[in-house]
Design a protein around this motif. Sequence first.
Motif, PDB file in Angstrom:
ATOM      1  N   THR A  94       0.822  -1.208   0.000  1.00  0.00           N
ATOM      2  CA  THR A  94       0.000   0.000   0.000  1.00  0.00           C
ATOM      3  C   THR A  94       0.860   1.265   0.000  1.00  0.00           C
ATOM      4  O   THR A  94       0.574   2.222  -0.741  1.00  0.00           O
ATOM      5  CB  THR A  94      -0.929   0.013   1.230  1.00  0.00           C
ATOM      6  OG1 THR A  94      -1.764  -1.153   1.189  1.00  0.00           O
ATOM      7  CG2 THR A  94      -1.794   1.261   1.237  1.00  0.00           C
ATOM      8  N   ALA A  95       1.917   1.272   0.793  1.00  0.00           N
ATOM      9  CA  ALA A  95       2.781   2.458   0.847  1.00  0.00           C
ATOM     10  C   ALA A  95       3.440   2.718  -0.499  1.00  0.00           C
ATOM     11  O   ALA A  95       3.535   3.876  -0.946  1.00  0.00           O
ATOM     12  CB  ALA A  95       3.846   2.281   1.938  1.00  0.00           C
ATOM     13  N   GLN A  96       3.891   1.675  -1.154  1.00  0.00           N
ATOM     14  CA  GLN A  96       4.511   1.844  -2.484  1.00  0.00           C
ATOM     15  C   GLN A  96       3.495   2.353  -3.501  1.00  0.00           C
ATOM     16  O   GLN A  96       3.823   3.199  -4.340  1.00  0.00           O
ATOM     17  CB  GLN A  96       5.121   0.516  -2.962  1.00  0.00           C
ATOM     18  CG  GLN A  96       6.434   0.150  -2.283  1.00  0.00           C
ATOM     19  CD  GLN A  96       6.241  -0.554  -0.944  1.00  0.00           C
ATOM     20  OE1 GLN A  96       5.121  -0.705  -0.459  1.00  0.00           O
ATOM     21  NE2 GLN A  96       7.335  -0.963  -0.330  1.00  0.00           N
ATOM     22  N   MET A  97       2.268   1.846  -3.425  1.00  0.00           N
ATOM     23  CA  MET A  97       1.235   2.298  -4.360  1.00  0.00           C
ATOM     24  C   MET A  97       0.924   3.780  -4.148  1.00  0.00           C
ATOM     25  O   MET A  97       0.767   4.538  -5.113  1.00  0.00           O
ATOM     26  CB  MET A  97      -0.039   1.457  -4.203  1.00  0.00           C
ATOM     27  CG  MET A  97       0.142  -0.007  -4.527  1.00  0.00           C
ATOM     28  SD  MET A  97       0.689  -0.310  -6.220  1.00  0.00           S
ATOM     29  CE  MET A  97       1.379  -1.964  -6.052  1.00  0.00           C
ATOM     30  N   THR A  98       0.866   4.177  -2.917  1.00  0.00           N
ATOM     31  CA  THR A  98       0.598   5.590  -2.623  1.00  0.00           C
ATOM     32  C   THR A  98       1.709   6.472  -3.165  1.00  0.00           C
ATOM     33  O   THR A  98       1.451   7.522  -3.781  1.00  0.00           O
ATOM     34  CB  THR A  98       0.455   5.790  -1.105  1.00  0.00           C
ATOM     35  OG1 THR A  98      -0.629   4.979  -0.620  1.00  0.00           O
ATOM     36  CG2 THR A  98       0.191   7.243  -0.768  1.00  0.00           C
ATOM     37  N   ALA A  99       2.960   6.046  -2.956  1.00  0.00           N
ATOM     38  CA  ALA A  99       4.093   6.828  -3.463  1.00  0.00           C
ATOM     39  C   ALA A  99       4.071   6.906  -4.987  1.00  0.00           C
ATOM     40  O   ALA A  99       4.339   7.963  -5.580  1.00  0.00           O
ATOM     41  CB  ALA A  99       5.406   6.207  -2.979  1.00  0.00           C
TER      42      ALA A  99
ATOM     43  N   HIS B  93       1.434   6.703  -6.966  1.00  0.00           N
ATOM     44  CA  HIS B  93       0.335   7.574  -7.397  1.00  0.00           C
ATOM     45  C   HIS B  93       0.667   9.046  -7.181  1.00  0.00           C
ATOM     46  O   HIS B  93       0.306   9.900  -7.999  1.00  0.00           O
ATOM     47  CB  HIS B  93      -0.951   7.188  -6.656  1.00  0.00           C
ATOM     48  CG  HIS B  93      -1.451   5.821  -7.025  1.00  0.00           C
ATOM     49  ND1 HIS B  93      -2.321   5.105  -6.230  1.00  0.00           N
ATOM     50  CD2 HIS B  93      -1.196   5.035  -8.102  1.00  0.00           C
ATOM     51  CE1 HIS B  93      -2.580   3.941  -6.806  1.00  0.00           C
ATOM     52  NE2 HIS B  93      -1.913   3.880  -7.941  1.00  0.00           N
ATOM     53  N   ASP B  94       1.346   9.327  -6.085  1.00  0.00           N
ATOM     54  CA  ASP B  94       1.758  10.711  -5.841  1.00  0.00           C
ATOM     55  C   ASP B  94       2.702  11.207  -6.936  1.00  0.00           C
ATOM     56  O   ASP B  94       2.744  12.402  -7.241  1.00  0.00           O
ATOM     57  CB  ASP B  94       2.451  10.826  -4.472  1.00  0.00           C
ATOM     58  CG  ASP B  94       1.466  10.678  -3.318  1.00  0.00           C
ATOM     59  OD1 ASP B  94       0.247  10.783  -3.555  1.00  0.00           O
ATOM     60  OD2 ASP B  94       1.928  10.432  -2.179  1.00  0.00           O
TER      61      ASP B  94
ATOM     62  N   GLN C 210       2.455  10.202 -10.038  1.00  0.00           N
ATOM     63  CA  GLN C 210       1.712   9.976 -11.284  1.00  0.00           C
ATOM     64  C   GLN C 210       2.224   8.751 -12.032  1.00  0.00           C
ATOM     65  O   GLN C 210       2.221   8.694 -13.262  1.00  0.00           O
ATOM     66  CB  GLN C 210       1.762  11.214 -12.187  1.00  0.00           C
ATOM     67  CG  GLN C 210       1.083  12.436 -11.584  1.00  0.00           C
ATOM     68  CD  GLN C 210       0.998  13.590 -12.561  1.00  0.00           C
ATOM     69  OE1 GLN C 210       1.992  13.973 -13.171  1.00  0.00           O
ATOM     70  NE2 GLN C 210      -0.206  14.133 -12.724  1.00  0.00           N
TER      71      GLN C 210
ATOM     72  N   GLY D  24      -4.288  -0.577  -3.512  1.00  0.00           N
ATOM     73  CA  GLY D  24      -4.203   0.564  -4.401  1.00  0.00           C
ATOM     74  C   GLY D  24      -3.558   0.258  -5.733  1.00  0.00           C
ATOM     75  O   GLY D  24      -3.248   1.168  -6.503  1.00  0.00           O
TER      76      GLY D  24
ATOM     77  N   ASP E 122      -2.940  -0.603  -9.547  1.00  0.00           N
ATOM     78  CA  ASP E 122      -3.654  -0.236 -10.767  1.00  0.00           C
ATOM     79  C   ASP E 122      -3.830  -1.421 -11.707  1.00  0.00           C
ATOM     80  O   ASP E 122      -4.805  -1.502 -12.448  1.00  0.00           O
ATOM     81  CB  ASP E 122      -2.880   0.859 -11.519  1.00  0.00           C
ATOM     82  CG  ASP E 122      -2.671   2.094 -10.666  1.00  0.00           C
ATOM     83  OD1 ASP E 122      -3.668   2.744 -10.319  1.00  0.00           O
ATOM     84  OD2 ASP E 122      -1.507   2.390 -10.340  1.00  0.00           O
TER      85      ASP E 122
END
Length: 949
Positions: free
Chosen positions: A228-233, A235-236, A238, A260, A262
Amino acid sequence: MPFKPTDYLPYDFANRRHIGPSPSEMEAMLKVVGAQSLSALIDDTLPASIRQAEPLAFGKPKSEREFLHFMRGVAKKNKVLTSLIGQGYHGTVTPPAIQRNILENPAWYTAYTPYQPEISQGRLEALLNYQTMVSDLTGLEIANASLLDEATAAAEAMTMAQRVAKSKAMAFFVDENCHPQNIAVIQTRAAPLGIEVIVAAPEALEADKVFAAVFQYPGTHGHLTDFTAQMTALHDAQAVGIVIADPMALCLLKEPGAMGADIAVGSTQRFGVPLGYGGPHAAYMACRDGFKRAMPGRLVGVSIDARGNRAYRLSLQTREQHIRREKATSNVCTAQALLAVMASFYAVFHGPEGLRAIAQRIHRKAVRLARGLEAAGFTIEPKAFFDTITVEVGPLQRAVMKSAVDEGVNLRAVGTTRVGITVDEVTRPETIEAVWRAFGIARQDSDLTPEYRLPDALLRQSDFLSHDVFHMNRAETEMMRYMRRLADRDLALDRAMIPLGSCTMKLNSAAEMMPISWPELADLHPFVPTDQAAGYAEMISDLSAKLCQITGYAAFSMQPNSGAQGEYAGLLTIAAYHKAQGQGHRNICLIPVSAHGTNPASAQMVGWKVVPVKAAENGDIDLDDFRAKAEKYADTLAGCMITYPSTHGVFEETVKEVCTITHAQGGQVYIDGANMNAMVGLSRPGDLGGDVSHLNLHKTFAIPHGGGGPGMGPIGVKAHLVPYLPGHPATGGTEGPVSAAPYGSASILAISWAYCLMMGGDGLTQATRVAILNANYIASRLKGAYQVLYNGPTGRVAHECILDVRPFADSAGVTVDDIAKRLIDCGFHAPTMSWPVAGTLMVEPTESETKAELDRFCDALLAIRAEIRAIEDGQMDATNNPLKHAPHTVEDLVGAWERPYSREQGCFPPGAFRVDKYWPPVNRVDNVWGDRHLVCTCPPMSDYAEAAE
């Protein structure tokens, strides 16, 4: 002609089983064709300049009985140990009901790709079940109908991510915990596209420096990580997040969508599909809804038919590479439909509760194994795992591995001091105890209480497989009937001829198919020690030698597991050769406008620029245009891609000149082997000047199409290209791999080998000759009613012919679609539509069809021509006629009838059987409606008519 017993020996597979027309039927057909003999017809058809000098010499062909006895002996040379190697391949139980009713049922394995949806509703429903299963397990909205294998799916995810990411970075991050073959195939795909691949630990991800990242879940050594943390980073920044996830683990663990992610990819092999020494298996891909139009491969969607009833069809990307060519998002034109169907039925068969139970049992076995090792003092990594652990053994690694083999178990060597162990559905308590003994532990622990090693934060919180189809009564009676109902909705080769040009829908004999279910072939892991796969080695070596003799090439790579994959592998081989010669700048590829759409798409994938070459009026390559462009790009010409015989079904006499021109300018020649069924035993691409060709074993060499896969596309090369064939990390190859396993979908190579062994050289040559006879017979019978668009200089066609139906659009308002759908009423799959020429039908009968079936097909087309003539003459309404309403269903037959033609004319046209008629389950499908209202998972099980609301 007096009867000669030798004409009809019952064990003569080549002439009594595989080849359709009998000798007397061939005589009658030759009279219609206007040829004195079969040899005279071949002399008329093939230019003398392209004929091979020597006949094929394979030795005496084997009878079916002889082959099966021989194959048993070869198969027994494989040593089938219990595999705990893991690395993306697992032991699994194929429920006997699925093995018998799907895998071994010609109603499922002889069907073609569902491009004609009205006669493919059963397969399409099963594939929709598959998509729903994948979407539910991954927690992502959209899933496709399968890809070739996990590694190529991961590579496709990378290029898809690059298309959709808003980040402008050119690097791609790969979790070092991905399976080695996944990393290697990603690197192969990335290199020619200029994508930098960064392989590192997940915590080392710098999201702002990449356009996407991929992570393995669980990791190759068993680690469980919440990304989850990697996905958030990502997405931030782009960028796009991808997870390669094991679907069995997802029955217990947090799904990628909840993290999260894609895109998610993986393999559904462990859902009831045998190991098969590497394949075939169905990979999956799922993504969030916003990315669906960038997804490669096939996508089954829900639409409506002409009556408003629910109907399934392929959506969005259908044959995109044939339309967009070098601008296509992928060269993928196939899938693993048969294996996806098996996996979907595995999920239907077990339901969510059954899948959870299987996953729980797998995990408990892994925990029991780990506890026994820990109690003996071994260090286990990781502490939290699903089914895989890694054990530190120091200098004892080789001893432990050998001891395990002595116990009948294969383990995985990790580095030089560790051993990897992956348990699965078929792992028995005795297997665990055998592993303990290999580690020197001589005790049992039956009194140990169960425990879980799954982290609480990663336990799955969401439901999956909630649709009614996964909760049906799982009595085998009900399951058997459901499989039969779906099969009955389809039209496969077990019902009728499928006259698809370029697709070669020939007999897939039962004797050829039988060995793939044998444990000696089905239960081998692709990474077992070579001494355990001696039977496979013998088969692959002998099949390669036979293919070399057939094609005139020096060596074959069996790794590509589809025709398009073969194209890609062949071009990579050429590119590697140019680079080794200091000519790595060569990047221009000449491709005729008539070429398969996968050709330009494949060229784009290896970083080449496509320069189209014009076609002459007769359909041949425009030699002047070809020469001018070869000279123009002489300094940068990488090669050309041609098809022989041409995509117009003609043996072009200028083929050797095309090859000479290319070689003179420093390029290499790729000859597409899609039409090899017109050449075997008569002409060899290697002799014509080809440097590399792929062969569609699922066309020419009798592997069934499986309703849209599996396929095999091995490549043959001349001697100078041999060092540059695809390698594999499991076999120490130097060049990058294109598939997950060293020999692709190895188990189905047995089918092609069986075909060669039972046909023999003379039989294979006779098959080619009869394929040409059958095509010319159809062209002759239809002469006057339809124009055959292209012919050779003597008026002959090769193994296929193109019928020009474009004039009927002007004269009667009848389109190629109308004729295709009307053929369904006659009990036939339509020929290939609108390719290579829009608005035409390309017909290939193959050698397997009898005269009676050819006549039934011709009678149907002649009757359709009569209906068109009735419209032209004003005797039939231009919009309210059998062609426009086709296909007709039972609902049409029994419902209100207010049409100006009779029920009999509509539902029982010439060619249709009266007793055993095939009834399509739906009327003509509305393609536009389906794309505008895209639904790619199972809709609620309610009245079909509700779909029109």
